[in-house]
Enzyme design. Structure first.
Site, PDB file in Angstrom:
ATOM      1  CG  ASP A  58      -1.750   1.195   1.411  1.00 44.91           C
ATOM      2  OD1 ASP A  58      -2.066   1.845   0.401  1.00 44.91           O
ATOM      3  OD2 ASP A  58      -2.096   1.514   2.571  1.00 44.91           O
ATOM      4  CE  LYS A  60      -3.329   5.173   1.220  1.00 40.48           C
ATOM      5  NZ  LYS A  60      -2.524   4.300   2.110  1.00 40.48           N
ATOM      6  CB  THR A 117     -11.415   5.428   5.606  1.00 32.24           C
ATOM      7  OG1 THR A 117     -10.103   5.013   5.980  1.00 32.24           O
ATOM      8  CG2 THR A 117     -11.946   4.504   4.521  1.00 32.24           C
ATOM      9  NE  ARG A 209      -4.863   2.950  14.057  1.00 27.78           N
ATOM     10  CZ  ARG A 209      -5.047   4.242  13.785  1.00 27.78           C
ATOM     11  NH1 ARG A 209      -4.555   5.162  14.592  1.00 27.78           N
ATOM     12  NH2 ARG A 209      -5.723   4.613  12.713  1.00 27.78           N
TER      13      ARG A 209
END
Length: 232
Positions: A58, A60, A117, A209
């Site tokens: 990830d 981006k 998000t 988490r």
């Protein structure tokens, strides 16, 4: 198309990763983000794959098309199963990213980040000057990503249904911000439970988490996997 939950390895180094993964007695799907990859490099990917875990890298990527194409060509030499770019880079950039990935011989899924998000609709409209609704913004990015040939997008579980309705069930909806009802929200805004994500059409969920900071990560993973509805 649902897969096992993706665990975000929000750690600093391989020692922390190994300590976290050691208690698990099954192959996992894990996310390696910027914090972990940029401080440890490609060797970390090899070590995790040697443990037989699948990897969503990830990073981006978001730059001019040629830069992203060449960067993705380099990442395509890694044994990863999924990676991503920012949809805001545009159709030409996304197509270049896909070209670079495939030119390296990689069959990894390529998806595009729409709106993080951690971003609210009000923040998007005020700071990005995008005056449409959150749903409309994400749907537009998703349509552009599909036009570019990508496999899917990153969105919250709240937008998954409209993406499925418009772009079909085979277009991936990878949804971070997953928590159980008891978990703290943290710095996320558009969060959801695994049950909601499943019911709303997400194809993948990303949990960080809520698992990694739990007192018993293995037990918490099993709870989330059961709620997600897969025994993979």
């Amino acid at each position: 198309m649902m897969t096992k939950p993706i665990i975000a390895l929000d750690f600093k180094n391989m020692t922390e990763v190994t300590d976290f993964l050691a208690p698990f007695d099954e192959a996992l799907f894990v996310k390696v983000g910027m914090e972990l990859y940029l401080q440890n490099g490609p060797a970390l990917i090899k070590e995790i794959r040697a443990m037989e875990h699948e990897i969503f890298l990830d990073l981006k990527l978001h730059d001019i098309p040629n830069t992203v194409k060449q960067a993705m060509y380099g990442l395509g030499g890694l044994d990863i199963q999924m990676t991503n770019v920012h949809a805001a880079g545009g159709c030409t950039m996304m197509t270049a990213a896909l070209d670079g990935l495939r030119a390296a011989g990689s069959e990894a899924a390529l998806i595009a980040v729409t709106q993080l998000t951690s971003t609210s609709e009000e923040q998007m409209q005020r700071e990005q000057l995008i005056q449409v609704s959150m749903n409309d913004s994400i749907l537009h990015y998703a349509e552009t990503a599909q036009q570019a040939g990508l496999d899917g997008i990153v969105c919250s579980a709240h937008e998954s249904r409209i993406i499925t309705d418009k772009l079909g069930t085979s277009f991936l909806k990878v949804t971070p911000g997953i928590r159980t009802a008891e978990d703290a929200v943290g710095d996320q805004v558009r969060v959801a439970t695994p049950e909601y994500a499943r019911q709303n059409g997400s194809t993948h969920i990303v949990v960080g988490r809520a698992i990694t900071q739990d007192a018993d990560p293995v037990a918490k993973y099993q709870i989330i996997k059961k709620a997600w509805g897969t025994e993979c």
